[in-house]
Design a protein around this motif. Structure first.
Motif, PDB file in Angstrom:
ATOM      1  N   ALA A 337       0.836  -1.216   0.000  1.00 28.84           N
ATOM      2  CA  ALA A 337       0.000   0.000   0.000  1.00 28.84           C
ATOM      3  C   ALA A 337       0.867   1.261   0.000  1.00 28.84           C
ATOM      4  N   TRP A 338       0.335   2.347  -0.583  1.00 30.42           N
ATOM      5  CA  TRP A 338       0.999   3.649  -0.522  1.00 30.42           C
ATOM      6  C   TRP A 338       1.061   4.074   0.945  1.00 30.42           C
ATOM      7  N   GLY A 339       2.225   4.615   1.337  1.00 29.72           N
ATOM      8  CA  GLY A 339       2.377   5.098   2.715  1.00 29.72           C
ATOM      9  C   GLY A 339       2.082   6.576   2.778  1.00 29.72           C
ATOM     10  N   GLY A 340       1.010   6.946   3.449  1.00 33.53           N
ATOM     11  CA  GLY A 340       0.662   8.361   3.570  1.00 33.53           C
ATOM     12  C   GLY A 340      -0.706   8.474   4.187  1.00 33.53           C
ATOM     13  N   ILE A 341      -0.890   9.500   5.022  1.00 30.37           N
ATOM     14  CA  ILE A 341      -2.157   9.659   5.737  1.00 30.37           C
ATOM     15  C   ILE A 341      -2.808  10.965   5.330  1.00 30.37           C
TER      16      ILE A 341
END
Ligand code: ZN
Length: 462
Positions: A337-341
């Motif tokens: 998964a893309w890492g980012g919030i």
């Protein structure tokens, strides 16, 4: 002193040293005076905020807008709309995830062109340090970027490669000469590579749906090592260094010691490291994935202590959204998964919900969410405080009301966020940008009136 066109007054006006009754006098988009509550010149418009908190418009120095090139991830229109709804009046855009990245003068000019006319709040820009671009830094800084970001580990996008110790040493000498700040993603590759090999080795559990697998692949050691390297290079070159989205509590003592020794070093953390703990993240819940990761409860408590003690200087969002497909929520694969919030709009209520029960005051919020991020970005003489001479950027918010995060109120381009469904304390009532109302209770001004901020020539004083 020009006579004010507008007076905003209230019982809980938050200035640098106190919260209390006051009147803010505004002329030409700036604060010209802060007076007693009853001090209202004849004939000017008066807005009475009653019991709402009246704070400086929030400043978020860590936002990935991703335009141009990945506008389908966010973009200036939706990012600045979400900012306005969240009481944020200035954002500073990160140099990566846009294509081109802001690592050349030309890239910076393309970014300015993409942002022009679309912004509901003021926007400034970080440049980037990548291997081999030391000679671009001076031109970008002269043209207006507020400082430079680098990665010590792969960034997640190939057009923004990370730097080695030697790359960084040469860049930092140049930044020291220019008087520019370096902001750094502080994880080193070594510990992450070994940990990943270990957790994915044959026989190891390594289930990519489990949060624990992801957490063990990004050990604290990677952050601790990176912070040690940054402090060493800071000492060596004299350049100002800032650690972005700090998560590992084990590196806090060395940061504290460097500060005590007078090194020009600062650090930020983000609401997600303070509001969430690893033990409570469900399997497959990839909306919680970010790098460095959200760590254990014990780590979280020590971040709060560091905030109280001043080892951590500010709270910024690190808003880093992507299209929901890239979060691979259906598979729930943390490793892919893309890492980012996604959180630009919700920084104030998320932080307040936790901070109020821990005894933080409104002055602390103004410092952590507005004044310090403004200073980091060299905007500290214009943004982030309610004081004469500052832009009349003001947020009125209800400290007692609660709200629930839902897709309907979420103004980001994509609605996936780990805050979904959460009930939070603190509701933004209205946001003013340079004396004009840009947001009030779900309604936005007709026009986008944000301007693109350039580094001011007196930034060195900050
Ligand atoms: Zn970031």
């Amino acid at each position: 002193m020009p006579s004010p066109e507008l007076v905003i007054r209230g019982r809980r006006v938050v200035t640098e040293d106190a919260t209390g009754p006051a009147s803010i006098h505004v002329a030409g988009g700036r604060i010209v005076a802060v007076g007693a509550f009853d001090e209202v010149p004849r004939g000017c418009e008066v807005l009475d905020a009653g019991d709402f908190a009246v704070m400086p418009g929030l400043v978020d120095s860590h936002v990935h807008v991703n335009e141009p090139g990945r506008t389908d991830w966010e973009g200036f229109e939706t990012a600045t709309r979400a900012a306005a709804a969240g009481g944020v009046t200035t954002i500073v855009d990160m140099p990566l995830n846009s294509i081109p990245p802001t690592t050349t003068l030309e890239g910076y000019e393309q970014k300015l062109g993409a942002a022009e006319g679309k912004c509901r709040v003021d926007v400034a820009f970080w440049g980037g340090v990548v291997p081999g671009n030391t000679r671009e830094l001076e031109a970008m800084f002269a043209a207006g970027v507020v400082g430079f970001k680098c990665f010590l580990i792969p960034s997640g996008v190939e057009e923004f490669p990370h730097v080695t110790e030697n790359d960084l040493r040469s860049a930092l000498k140049e930044l020291a000469r220019l008087g520019a700040t370096l902001i750094a993603h502080a994880e080193t590759p070594g510990p992450v590579e070994s940990a990943t090999a270990l957790c994915c080795a044959a026989g190891a559990d390594g289930d990519p749906r489990r949060y624990e697998t992801f957490l063990s692949s990004r050990p604290r050691e990677a952050e601790n090592e990176a912070v040690a390297l940054l402090l060493k290079l800071c000492r060596e070159t004299g350049a100002r260094v800032h650690v972005v989205h700090h998560s590992s509590a084990d590196a806090l003592p060395s940061l504290a010691e460097a500060k005590r020794a007078g090194l020009p070093v600062t650090a930020e953390t983000c609401p997600h490291y303070l509001a969430f703990v690893a033990e409570e993240i469900a399997d497959g819940a990839t909306e919680f994935k970010c790098c460095p990761p959200i760590r254990e409860r014990e780590n979280c408590e020590r971040l709060w202590d560091a905030l109280r003690e001043g080892t951590i200087d500010m709270i910024v969002s690190d808003h880093s959204p992507c299209p929901p497909e890239l979060k691979r929520r259906e598979e729930g694969d943390f490793l892919k998964a893309w890492g980012g919030i996604s959180s630009l709009q919700f920084r104030l209520p998320v932080f307040w919900t936790e901070a109020r029960r821990r005894g933080f005051a409104l002055e602390d919020l103004a410092r952590l969410l507005a004044r310090q991020p403004a200073r980091l970005a060299g905007l500290g003489e214009r943004k982030g405080s309610i004081a004469p001479g500052f832009d009349a950027d003001i947020v009125l918010w209800d400290t007692e009301a609660t709200m629930r995060v839902t897709p309907e109120i979420n103004q980001h381009r994509h609605k996936l966020t780990p805050y979904e469904g959460r009930e939070l304390s603190g509701v933004v009532e209205a946001t003013y940008l340079r004396g004009e109302k840009i947001y009030e209770r779900g309604t936005f001004a007709a026009k986008a009136t944000g301007v693109l901020l350039k580094r001011s020539n007196d930034a060195r004083k900050n």
